[in-house]
Design a protein around this motif. Sequence first.
Motif, PDB file in Angstrom:
ATOM      1  N   GLU A 207       0.804  -1.222   0.000  1.00 39.75           N
ATOM      2  CA  GLU A 207       0.000   0.000   0.000  1.00 39.75           C
ATOM      3  C   GLU A 207       0.836   1.272   0.000  1.00 39.75           C
ATOM      4  OE1 GLU A 207      -3.416   0.268  -0.183  1.00 39.75           O
ATOM      5  OE2 GLU A 207      -3.509  -1.913  -0.480  1.00 39.75           O
ATOM      6  N   CYS A 208       2.042   1.199  -0.573  1.00 36.82           N
ATOM      7  CA  CYS A 208       2.943   2.363  -0.664  1.00 36.82           C
ATOM      8  C   CYS A 208       3.204   2.984   0.706  1.00 36.82           C
ATOM      9  CB  CYS A 208       2.380   3.398  -1.638  1.00 36.82           C
ATOM     10  SG  CYS A 208       2.235   2.778  -3.328  1.00 36.82           S
ATOM     11  N   VAL A 209       3.392   2.135   1.706  1.00 34.89           N
ATOM     12  CA  VAL A 209       3.667   2.555   3.082  1.00 34.89           C
ATOM     13  C   VAL A 209       5.102   2.198   3.431  1.00 34.89           C
ATOM     14  CG1 VAL A 209       3.117   2.057   5.511  1.00 34.89           C
ATOM     15  CG2 VAL A 209       1.269   2.373   3.853  1.00 34.89           C
ATOM     16  N   ASP A 210       5.760   3.053   4.202  1.00 29.98           N
ATOM     17  CA  ASP A 210       7.035   2.692   4.809  1.00 29.98           C
ATOM     18  C   ASP A 210       6.734   1.843   6.041  1.00 29.98           C
ATOM     19  OD1 ASP A 210       8.626   3.924   2.972  1.00 29.98           O
ATOM     20  OD2 ASP A 210       9.102   5.671   4.208  1.00 29.98           O
ATOM     21  N   ILE A 211       6.815   0.538   5.895  1.00 23.86           N
ATOM     22  CA  ILE A 211       6.421  -0.379   6.960  1.00 23.86           C
ATOM     23  C   ILE A 211       7.537  -0.494   7.986  1.00 23.86           C
ATOM     24  CG2 ILE A 211       5.690  -2.738   7.471  1.00 23.86           C
ATOM     25  CD1 ILE A 211       4.704  -2.907   4.566  1.00 23.86           C
ATOM     26  N   PRO A 212       7.247  -0.276   9.253  1.00 29.28           N
ATOM     27  CA  PRO A 212       8.283  -0.438  10.277  1.00 29.28           C
ATOM     28  C   PRO A 212       8.928  -1.818  10.204  1.00 29.28           C
ATOM     29  CG  PRO A 212       6.334   0.601  11.219  1.00 29.28           C
ATOM     30  CD  PRO A 212       5.959   0.155   9.832  1.00 29.28           C
ATOM     31  N   ARG A 213      10.240  -1.842  10.131  1.00 23.18           N
ATOM     32  CA  ARG A 213      11.012  -3.087  10.024  1.00 23.18           C
ATOM     33  C   ARG A 213      10.603  -3.907   8.794  1.00 23.18           C
ATOM     34  NH1 ARG A 213       9.248  -2.409  15.009  1.00 23.18           N
ATOM     35  NH2 ARG A 213       7.658  -4.046  14.846  1.00 23.18           N
ATOM     36  N   GLY A 214      10.132  -3.201   7.763  1.00 24.99           N
ATOM     37  CA  GLY A 214       9.702  -3.868   6.539  1.00 24.99           C
ATOM     38  C   GLY A 214      10.025  -3.025   5.318  1.00 24.99           C
ATOM     39  N   PRO A 215       9.453  -3.365   4.175  1.00 27.31           N
ATOM     40  CA  PRO A 215       9.735  -2.622   2.934  1.00 27.31           C
ATOM     41  C   PRO A 215       9.400  -1.141   3.066  1.00 27.31           C
ATOM     42  CG  PRO A 215       8.573  -4.668   2.461  1.00 27.31           C
ATOM     43  CD  PRO A 215       8.538  -4.503   3.954  1.00 27.31           C
ATOM     44  N   GLN A 216      10.316  -0.307   2.641  1.00 26.07           N
ATOM     45  CA  GLN A 216      10.139   1.148   2.687  1.00 26.07           C
ATOM     46  C   GLN A 216       9.613   1.615   1.313  1.00 26.07           C
ATOM     47  OE1 GLN A 216      11.083   2.900   5.924  1.00 26.07           O
ATOM     48  NE2 GLN A 216      10.522   0.731   6.133  1.00 26.07           N
ATOM     49  N   THR A 217       8.345   1.287   1.077  1.00 22.23           N
ATOM     50  CA  THR A 217       7.779   1.484  -0.258  1.00 22.23           C
ATOM     51  C   THR A 217       7.574   2.956  -0.585  1.00 22.23           C
ATOM     52  OG1 THR A 217       6.594  -0.594   0.149  1.00 22.23           O
ATOM     53  CG2 THR A 217       5.992   0.656  -1.817  1.00 22.23           C
ATOM     54  N   GLU A 218       7.086   3.735   0.361  1.00 24.83           N
ATOM     55  CA  GLU A 218       6.872   5.162   0.103  1.00 24.83           C
ATOM     56  C   GLU A 218       8.199   5.855  -0.204  1.00 24.83           C
ATOM     57  OE1 GLU A 218       4.828   9.121   2.158  1.00 24.83           O
ATOM     58  OE2 GLU A 218       4.568   7.141   3.064  1.00 24.83           O
ATOM     59  N   THR A 219       9.227   5.500   0.517  1.00 25.54           N
ATOM     60  CA  THR A 219      10.548   6.070   0.256  1.00 25.54           C
ATOM     61  C   THR A 219      11.036   5.708  -1.138  1.00 25.54           C
ATOM     62  OG1 THR A 219      11.185   6.077   2.585  1.00 25.54           O
ATOM     63  CG2 THR A 219      12.970   6.033   0.975  1.00 25.54           C
ATOM     64  N   PHE A 220      10.752   4.484  -1.559  1.00 23.94           N
ATOM     65  CA  PHE A 220      11.161   4.066  -2.900  1.00 23.94           C
ATOM     66  C   PHE A 220      10.524   4.966  -3.956  1.00 23.94           C
ATOM     67  CE2 PHE A 220      10.212   1.811  -6.813  1.00 23.94           C
ATOM     68  CZ  PHE A 220      11.473   1.384  -7.205  1.00 23.94           C
ATOM     69  N   PHE A 221       9.218   5.211  -3.864  1.00 23.85           N
ATOM     70  CA  PHE A 221       8.538   5.997  -4.882  1.00 23.85           C
ATOM     71  C   PHE A 221       8.825   7.496  -4.761  1.00 23.85           C
ATOM     72  CE2 PHE A 221       5.773   2.202  -5.198  1.00 23.85           C
ATOM     73  CZ  PHE A 221       5.833   2.022  -6.565  1.00 23.85           C
TER      74      PHE A 221
END
Length: 376
Positions: A207-221
């Motif tokens: 969901e394009c979220v920077d997940i704590p201790r997980g994928p940093q998706t928002e940062t990627f985009f």
Amino acid sequence: MGLTSNSLLAVAVAAAVVLFGLTLWLWPRLARRGWRALGGRVGLLLATQLALICSLGVAANQTFGFYAGWDDLLGRETEQGVLVDQSAVTTGAGGPLRVVDIKSPPGDGGARSSMVGQVQKVDIVGRVSRIATPAYVYLPPEYFQPRFRTRTFPVSVVLTGYPGTAQALVTKLKYPAVARGLAKDGRAQPMILVMMRPTVAPPRDTECVDIPRGPQTETFFAKDLPEAVLAHYRAGARPGSWGIIGDSTGGYCALKLAMRHPGVYAAGAGLSAYYNAPIDPTTGDLFHGDRNLRDHADLHWLLAHEPAPDTSLLVTSSKVGEQNYRDTLRFVKEVRATGRTRISSIILESGGHNFNTWRREIPPALQWLSGQLSDR
């Protein structure tokens, strides 16, 4: 045979037809009493029904792009890792973006790139997020023409829904063909399209979220993707040169990224979008009890509690067929109340949550997006 291949669909349909004919031919022989005849009838009916269901499933997957392959379907997709070693991100040949294949847009095979443009399959590695993901990049014909050799081009990031396949953006929704047609007619400027899944950590829906201790998706985009594209292509680097568009989950991501990072994305278009990140078995625990992170994933909350972003938004829905219709009207009202964020909409009389509806919305949405972006 691949899950999305025409050969698999042909085999599934042929099997259904053969089993149907076999059932008609053998049914008189199996009409007698006895457990063998009964078992034969049950077996033929089940086999025929299974073949029909498989045919419909393969056809639906080809149309809507739910799964890219067998590993994706079975949850065994391992081709791209999410976290990579520091040594994997280099500034040498290829940098954070590496081209792995080059083709003409579908239907234009053999034509010169200066006439039809080019579709490149690329691998992108995030310098900050450490996310690695594939994507498709469409370069318009003007990109290869001598008179535009010093020009930079605006960029539109195009996102699928979940699970979605990036290839479907090229072959099913035909974003490159639509963009080229709009530019040829003078209704849009030539743009670079970066087409990909918002699910950069498959099979998880982040969901394009920077997940704590997980994928940093928002940062990627917000950081890594622009950095990678700007390092490799003649893309506009100034504020106002980048936009983002997507459908369903990709639409939610597009709106959220434009609202939370207006300095990166000057405009965001959400086709059949929703306005808050769901929590379900596909997402897992996105927020790990962090209420602030959860609130900032809610677009209604952002409009009510954060300064209005200086960005332009487009939302779409249908009066009949879309579940987000009332929520979309509410979102439009909330954006208008800010007095700063600009909002436009496309509301169809009817249309479901599917490719056919989005094909009707993509041309005006891309034309709108082009109008929000500068080419320098």
